[in-house]
Design an enzyme around this catalytic site. Structure first.
Site, PDB file in Angstrom:
ATOM      1  CD  GLU A  51      -4.513  11.298   9.931  1.00  0.00           C
ATOM      2  OE1 GLU A  51      -3.288  11.215  10.293  1.00  0.00           O
ATOM      3  OE2 GLU A  51      -4.772  11.773   9.101  1.00  0.00           O
ATOM      4  CG  PHE A 113      -6.313  10.203  -4.450  1.00  0.00           C
ATOM      5  CD1 PHE A 113      -4.808   9.908  -4.293  1.00  0.00           C
ATOM      6  CD2 PHE A 113      -6.896  10.933  -3.890  1.00  0.00           C
ATOM      7  CE1 PHE A 113      -4.103  10.721  -3.863  1.00  0.00           C
ATOM      8  CE2 PHE A 113      -6.154  11.920  -2.905  1.00  0.00           C
ATOM      9  CZ  PHE A 113      -4.841  12.013  -2.871  1.00  0.00           C
ATOM     10  CD  GLN A 114      -6.168  10.896   0.309  1.00  0.00           C
ATOM     11  OE1 GLN A 114      -6.905  11.206   0.687  1.00  0.00           O
ATOM     12  NE2 GLN A 114      -4.979  11.311   0.785  1.00  0.00           N
ATOM     13  CE  LYS A 163     -16.417  13.968  -0.892  1.00  0.00           C
ATOM     14  NZ  LYS A 163     -15.110  14.799  -1.495  1.00  0.00           N
ATOM     15  CG  MET A 469      12.567  -1.610  28.983  1.00  0.00           C
ATOM     16  SD  MET A 469      13.166  -1.846  30.776  1.00  0.00           S
ATOM     17  CE  MET A 469      11.515  -1.436  31.504  1.00  0.00           C
TER      18      MET A 469
END
Length: 553
Positions: A51, A113-114, A163, A469
């Site tokens: 993602e 959940f999630q 959802k 760097m």
């Protein structure tokens, strides 16, 4: 009565109304109604492998086109994985609209959940965000999200969709005009401020224009060039402003600041009027703020009033769209010349050019060869670190939106997925990601994305076996104590081949041209593993917190 459709269908139709062509995303349980609608939609979906990369790809698409990029993720970890990409876009004022799935509204706040409070998490790094609680609000919310993302000072907007909203049913109704009482970007400048700026410019004997990313974002590159040539003022750009003024123009000073040219930094130190255009006086630019442009009166042109006098005292602020302000200025300014000042700067250019020695395979040479073989017409993305600074210094950018890099947040892992977005936006153009061997490993999984989507992105890896760097700073400021900066890397050629891409290893200068020609001619993605000198440094360098004239190298 109109037919009811799902929230997913409403979202897709709303995206098409906004002109969205492509979504960079990754599916999951909470966005299944949206992905089900996508299955039959004529919007292209690029399935990324992470993602974070989806957000960077959408960001790259936005920076290449000027239109909002769109990314999508599911709830919880999918949403939080977007955050680095959203913050990157926020720091660089890039228009991005991120859609996230959320658990059903009845489960919000129950540690479901999630579940993640993504609107709360992204509040500091978005221009605005929305939690949609009613499917009937979707069309209006999407329209407002795109409007906010692309107007004023652009930035990322997040839309969180539970959802049960994306799976809910409602009629699709066209939204009305956007009316946001608390959001009214100032486009047209105060005429008195324009006249004050013009008066100060007319009095200048040693003017310098300091151009930032606002020039590129507003499309003001033509007006900037007119201004510079009218008043014969040299132009230096920030990292984000690269491409806003042609790098091969006689008045170009290149980049200023920590790894800017000596002549740009000297010009800042001696100018008497500094015209800051769409720039924000970042600490990498100013060095020690107290000694920045010590002899200059400062004009600051910017669309974001909050930036005025935030870091550096400004004498004449002009708030408005950069392009509009420059057009107004050009209407009232008269031509000027400063031959002694320009001669002095040209002398500095001859005395202190950007240079490197030719012992071994040098990254600067590789980048100059990419410049030569592409005629300066490639779209270049970068990762962050030494590779980024060499790419800024040694490629000649002559047009806006040709240099795409993470300037504000400095996000390692940005360049490769950003190059995917650029290649999707510009399928006929040559795209290079200039990377380090450390940064490319942060999103190397996107090799699967470029192969599966037939995207001929070229990745030039400056492989020195170090986090370069950081090692350079350890060499200069920590007595060469290379604490955990030596990094093991895989065989990049084999990794590329394992994913179905081409891999080429280069160890000698004589091999560089042939390898690049092979990559440019290829219709497949190519990883070029340039095994460069291990302790090559980026010079010149202003030590952190020092004045610009105290450059090393």
């Amino acid at each position: 009565m109109k037919k009811k459709v799902s929230g997913g269908d409403i979202l897709i139709k709303s995206l098409k109304r906004e002109g969205a062509e492509v979504i960079f995303g990754y599916p999951g349980g909470s966005v299944l109604p949206i992905y089900d609608a996508l299955y039959d939609a004529d919007i292209r979906h690029i399935l990324m492998r992470h993602e974070q990369a989806a957000a960077h790809a959408a960001d790259g698409y936005a920076r290449a086109t000027g239109r909002p990029g769109v990314c999508m993720a599911t709830s919880g970890p999918g949403a939080t994985n977007l955050v680095t990409g959203i913050a990157t876009a926020f720091m660089d004022s890039s228009p991005l609209v991120a859609f996230t799935g959320q658990v059903p509204t009845a489960l919000i706040g129950r540690d479901s959940f999630q579940e993640a409070d993504i609107t709360g998490v992204t509040l500091p790094v978005t221009k605005h965000n929305f939690l949609v609680k009613d499917v009937r609000d979707l069309t209006r919310t999407v329209k407002e999200a795109f409007y906010i993302a692309k107007t004023g000072r652009p930035g990322p907007v997040l839309v969180d969709i539970p959802k049960d909203v994306s799976g809910g049913m409602a009629e699709y109704l066209e939204p009305g005009p956007v009316d946001l009482p608390g959001y009214k970007p100032v486009v047209n400048p105060d005429p008195a401020a324009v006249l004050a700026a013009a008066g100060l410019i007319a009095s200048a004997r040693r003017p310098v224009i300091y151009a930032g990313g606002g020039v590129v974002i507003s499309g003001a590159h033509g007006e900037l060039r007119q201004l510079a040539e009218l008043i014969m003022a040299p132009v230096t750009t920030t990292l984000m402003g690269i491409g806003g003024f042609p790098g091969n123009h006689p008045l170009s000073l290149g980049m200023l600041g920590m790894h800017g040219t000596r002549y740009a930094n000297y010009a800042i130190c001696e100018c008497d009027v500094l015209i800051a255009v769409g720039a924000r006086f970042d600490d990498r630019v100013t060095g020690k703020v107290e000694t920045f442009a010590p002899e200059a009166k400062i004009i600051h042109i910017d669309i974001d009033e909050a930036e005025v006098s935030k870091n550096v005292r400004v004498d004449v602020p002009v708030t408005g769209d950069v392009r509009v302000v420059l057009q107004k200025l050009l209407e009232v300014l008269k031509g000027a010349s400063h031959p002694a000042w320009v001669d002095k700067i040209n002398t500095w250019k001859k005395e202190y050019p950007l240079q490197f020695d030719d012992n071994g395979l040098k990254p600067q040479y590789v980048i100059k060869e990419i410049d030569r073989l592409t005629g300066g017409k490639a779209r270049i993305t970068t990762e962050v670190g030494q590779n980024q600074m060499w790419a800024a210094q040694f490629y000649t950018y002559t047009r806006p939106r040709s240099f795409i890099s993470s300037g504000g947040l400095g996000t390692m892992g940005f360049g490769f997925p950003a190059a995917i977005g650029v290649q999707v936006a510009c399928p006929e153009e040559t795209v290079f990601d200039i990377a380090g061997d450390g940064s490319i490993q942060m999103n190397i999984q996107e090799l699967a994305t470029v192969v599966s989507n037939d995207l001929p992105v070229n990745v030039a890896i400056m492989n020195n076996g170090f986090l370069g760097m950081v090692r350079q700073w350890q060499e200069l400021f920590y007595k060469r104590r290379y604490s955990y900066t030596e990094i093991y890397g895989p065989d990049f050629v084999k990794v590329a081949e394992a994913y179905g891409a081409e891999g080429i290893r280069v160890t000698k200068p004589a091999e560089v041209g042939t390898a690049l020609e092979q990559a440019i001619a290829s219709s497949r993605p190519v990883f070029l593993d340039f095994v460069i000198e291990r302790e090559e440094n980026v010079m010149p360098m202003v030590p952190p917190g020092e004045s610009l004239e105290k450059m090393l190298g």
